[in-house]
Structures are given as C-alpha cells and as structure tokens.
Design an enzyme around this catalytic site. Structure first.
Site, PDB file in Angstrom:
ATOM      1  N   LYS A  15       0.841  -1.213   0.000  1.00  0.00           N
ATOM      2  CA  LYS A  15       0.000   0.000   0.000  1.00  0.00           C
ATOM      3  C   LYS A  15       0.871   1.257   0.000  1.00  0.00           C
ATOM      4  O   LYS A  15       0.608   2.201  -0.737  1.00  0.00           O
ATOM      5  CB  LYS A  15      -0.920   0.028   1.236  1.00  0.00           C
ATOM      6  CG  LYS A  15      -1.847  -1.164   1.356  1.00  0.00           C
ATOM      7  CD  LYS A  15      -2.794  -1.018   2.531  1.00  0.00           C
ATOM      8  CE  LYS A  15      -2.127  -1.092   3.897  1.00  0.00           C
ATOM      9  NZ  LYS A  15      -1.544  -2.403   4.256  1.00  0.00           N
ATOM     10  N   ARG A  90      -9.234   0.510   9.508  1.00  0.00           N
ATOM     11  CA  ARG A  90      -8.640  -0.796   9.727  1.00  0.00           C
ATOM     12  C   ARG A  90      -9.609  -1.740  10.446  1.00  0.00           C
ATOM     13  O   ARG A  90      -9.244  -2.839  10.808  1.00  0.00           O
ATOM     14  CB  ARG A  90      -7.381  -0.635  10.573  1.00  0.00           C
ATOM     15  CG  ARG A  90      -6.149  -1.227   9.910  1.00  0.00           C
ATOM     16  CD  ARG A  90      -4.960  -0.782  10.712  1.00  0.00           C
ATOM     17  NE  ARG A  90      -3.757  -1.480  10.439  1.00  0.00           N
ATOM     18  CZ  ARG A  90      -2.717  -0.956   9.796  1.00  0.00           C
ATOM     19  NH1 ARG A  90      -2.766   0.247   9.287  1.00  0.00           N
ATOM     20  NH2 ARG A  90      -1.611  -1.654   9.667  1.00  0.00           N
ATOM     21  N   ARG A 129      12.140  -5.648   4.587  1.00  0.00           N
ATOM     22  CA  ARG A 129      11.859  -4.241   4.277  1.00  0.00           C
ATOM     23  C   ARG A 129      12.834  -3.285   4.969  1.00  0.00           C
ATOM     24  O   ARG A 129      13.133  -3.425   6.147  1.00  0.00           O
ATOM     25  CB  ARG A 129      10.429  -3.943   4.732  1.00  0.00           C
ATOM     26  CG  ARG A 129       9.963  -2.556   4.447  1.00  0.00           C
ATOM     27  CD  ARG A 129       8.489  -2.517   4.363  1.00  0.00           C
ATOM     28  NE  ARG A 129       7.834  -2.537   5.672  1.00  0.00           N
ATOM     29  CZ  ARG A 129       6.528  -2.281   5.831  1.00  0.00           C
ATOM     30  NH1 ARG A 129       5.773  -2.046   4.793  1.00  0.00           N
ATOM     31  NH2 ARG A 129       6.002  -2.305   7.025  1.00  0.00           N
ATOM     32  N   ARG A 162      11.849  -1.211  10.461  1.00  0.00           N
ATOM     33  CA  ARG A 162      10.816  -0.831  11.428  1.00  0.00           C
ATOM     34  C   ARG A 162      10.806  -1.803  12.600  1.00  0.00           C
ATOM     35  O   ARG A 162      10.978  -3.002  12.418  1.00  0.00           O
ATOM     36  CB  ARG A 162       9.444  -0.865  10.738  1.00  0.00           C
ATOM     37  CG  ARG A 162       8.999   0.488  10.251  1.00  0.00           C
ATOM     38  CD  ARG A 162       7.784   0.413   9.395  1.00  0.00           C
ATOM     39  NE  ARG A 162       6.629  -0.202  10.037  1.00  0.00           N
ATOM     40  CZ  ARG A 162       5.414  -0.215   9.505  1.00  0.00           C
ATOM     41  NH1 ARG A 162       5.202   0.338   8.335  1.00  0.00           N
ATOM     42  NH2 ARG A 162       4.408  -0.792  10.134  1.00  0.00           N
ATOM     43  N   ARG A 173       0.610  -8.887  13.747  1.00  0.00           N
ATOM     44  CA  ARG A 173      -0.035  -7.936  12.828  1.00  0.00           C
ATOM     45  C   ARG A 173      -0.896  -8.668  11.806  1.00  0.00           C
ATOM     46  O   ARG A 173      -1.988  -8.205  11.460  1.00  0.00           O
ATOM     47  CB  ARG A 173       1.037  -7.091  12.117  1.00  0.00           C
ATOM     48  CG  ARG A 173       1.694  -6.081  13.069  1.00  0.00           C
ATOM     49  CD  ARG A 173       2.986  -5.536  12.511  1.00  0.00           C
ATOM     50  NE  ARG A 173       2.800  -4.739  11.319  1.00  0.00           N
ATOM     51  CZ  ARG A 173       3.771  -4.535  10.421  1.00  0.00           C
ATOM     52  NH1 ARG A 173       4.958  -5.086  10.575  1.00  0.00           N
ATOM     53  NH2 ARG A 173       3.531  -3.773   9.375  1.00  0.00           N
TER      54      ARG A 173
END
Ligand code: AMP
Length: 215
Positions: A15, A90, A129, A162, A173
């Site tokens: 996203k 969400r 990431r 992160r 998550r």
C-alpha cells in the site's frame, strides 16, 4: 479520474509503495495512518506515548485515537485535489466513523481498492523491508536493494528496519489483520467503487493493475 481513494489490504501488500507512486502521478495527498502515528511516537507527544505500546505489540491503536486524527486531514486544503487513505480504516467501526465524516463534509470516496497477496509473500516482504529515515522511500534487502548498503538511493539518508517488522510482531499484525481488518472486505465489496487488485508479482505490473482499477 478518481480522486479520493482508500487502499486497504494486509501489512506488506504494498500500500505504501504503490500509494506513493499513485500520489506522485495523480497529484494526490497520501494520508498514511501508520506514518502519522510513527511521527507522534518520534515526537513523544501524549498521543504518541499512548500509541507506542500498541504499535510495538502489532495491535491496533484504539479507535478514538486514530479516528480523531483523520477529520482534519481529509478536510485540509492540500487534500482538496484528492487523497489516498492508507491504513485507515482498519476495522468496521473506523469505516463507519469515516462514512459519517465524509457525509458531514460532503466528500465521497471514488475507489476502494483491496490489494491482496498470500501470507508467505507478505512475510517475505516485511522481514526484508528497509525504509529511509529521511525521505521514507522503501527498499527490500533482496528484491530492491539500495545501491549502497544502508543508504537511500534518492537522498543518501540512513536506512532502518521498522521495530514492528520483526518476525514475532509480524505474526501478531497478520492475525490482527485477519480478525479485525479483513471484515472490511464484506463491508466495502458491495459498493460500485470497490476493486480488488492482485498484488503479487513485478512492482510495475502491480502498479499497472492499480491504474486500471482507477479507470
Ligand atoms: P502501518 O504502517 O500501516 O503498518 O501501521 C503500523 C501500526 O500503526 C499498526 O500495526 C497499528 O499498531 C497502528 N495503526 C496504523 N493504522 C491504524 C488504524 N487505522 N487503527 C489502529 N491502529 C493503526
């Protein structure tokens, strides 16, 4: 041309990456709830202090906190050319709060785009990431590594991982997504503005699918 968009889908589906590109090309404002919250955490505001524990655990920050952050953003002058909501809503309660807000300000959402990918793809993307601490550009250790290790290709900023992209937090998550966010599929899929996009494969091909979904 569609102007106000919601991008939703599981963590790691792309996203942020694809939303940034759409925003550049179509002159839209990205309103990314995770980025807004991380900024509050960095600035150690009261809101940030409250949000941090939830974020570190991979859980959702309470609805009243995030809902309260949205209204001023979607109604700001610089959002009047169109906005992309990334990471909000969400859950269904947030979607209902958003619907009320949109109605109050006579705003509409032109596309709700659901991006989907299998869990194995998501985990691989999230664990590799790397993000630029200066401009926010995203890299991946294996799929799109920076030219110089640890440095952003665009602004030479330092790259970081992160805190919540660690494997143990990632599984929370993804579970939170399944339990709380995936019911949005049923909430939105009946709308004419709903589109579903396959977010697996080459980054440019996925972008082309998103563009097609905007037409
Ligand atoms: P993201 O950058 O979208 O992956 O979001 C990072 C974290 O911020 C999430 O794991 C949540 O803890 C929190 N967060 C982001 N958006 C929301 C939201 N709409 N509602 C509640 N918590 C959120």
């Amino acid at each position: 041309m569609s102007r106000n968009l919601i991008l939703f889908g599981p963590p790691g589906v792309g996203k942020g990456t694809q939303g940034a590109r759409l925003a550049r090309e179509y002159g839209l404002l990205v309103i990314a709830m995770g980025d807004l919250l991380r900024e509050e955490v960095r600035n150690e505001t009261a809101l940030g202090v409250k949000a941090k524990a939830f974020m570190d655990a991979g859980e959702l920050v309470p609805d009243e906190v995030v809902v309260g952050m949205i209204e001023s953003r979607i109604t700001a002058d610089h959002a009047s050319g169109g906005f992309i909501l990334d990471g909000f809503p969400r859950n269904v309660r947030q979607a209902e709060a958003l619907a009320r807000m949109l109605e109050k300000h006579e705003l509409t959402i032109d596309r709700v785009i659901f991006m989907q990918a299998d869990e194995s793809v998501l985990v691989e993307r999230l664990t590799g990431r790397l993000i630029c601490s200066s401009c926010g550009f995203g890299f991946h250790r294996h799929y799109s590594p920076p030219k110089i290790e640890g440095r952003c290709d665009h602004c030479n900023g330092e790259l970081y991982q992160r805190d919540d992209d660690r494997e143990d937090v990632i599984s929370s998550r993804l579970q939170v997504y399944d339990e709380q966010t995936s019911p949005l599929l049923e909430y939105y899929s009946a709308l004419d503005s709903f589109r579903s996009v396959d977010a697996v494969g080459d980054i440019d091909e996925i972008y082309a699918r998103l563009q097609a979904a905007l037409d």
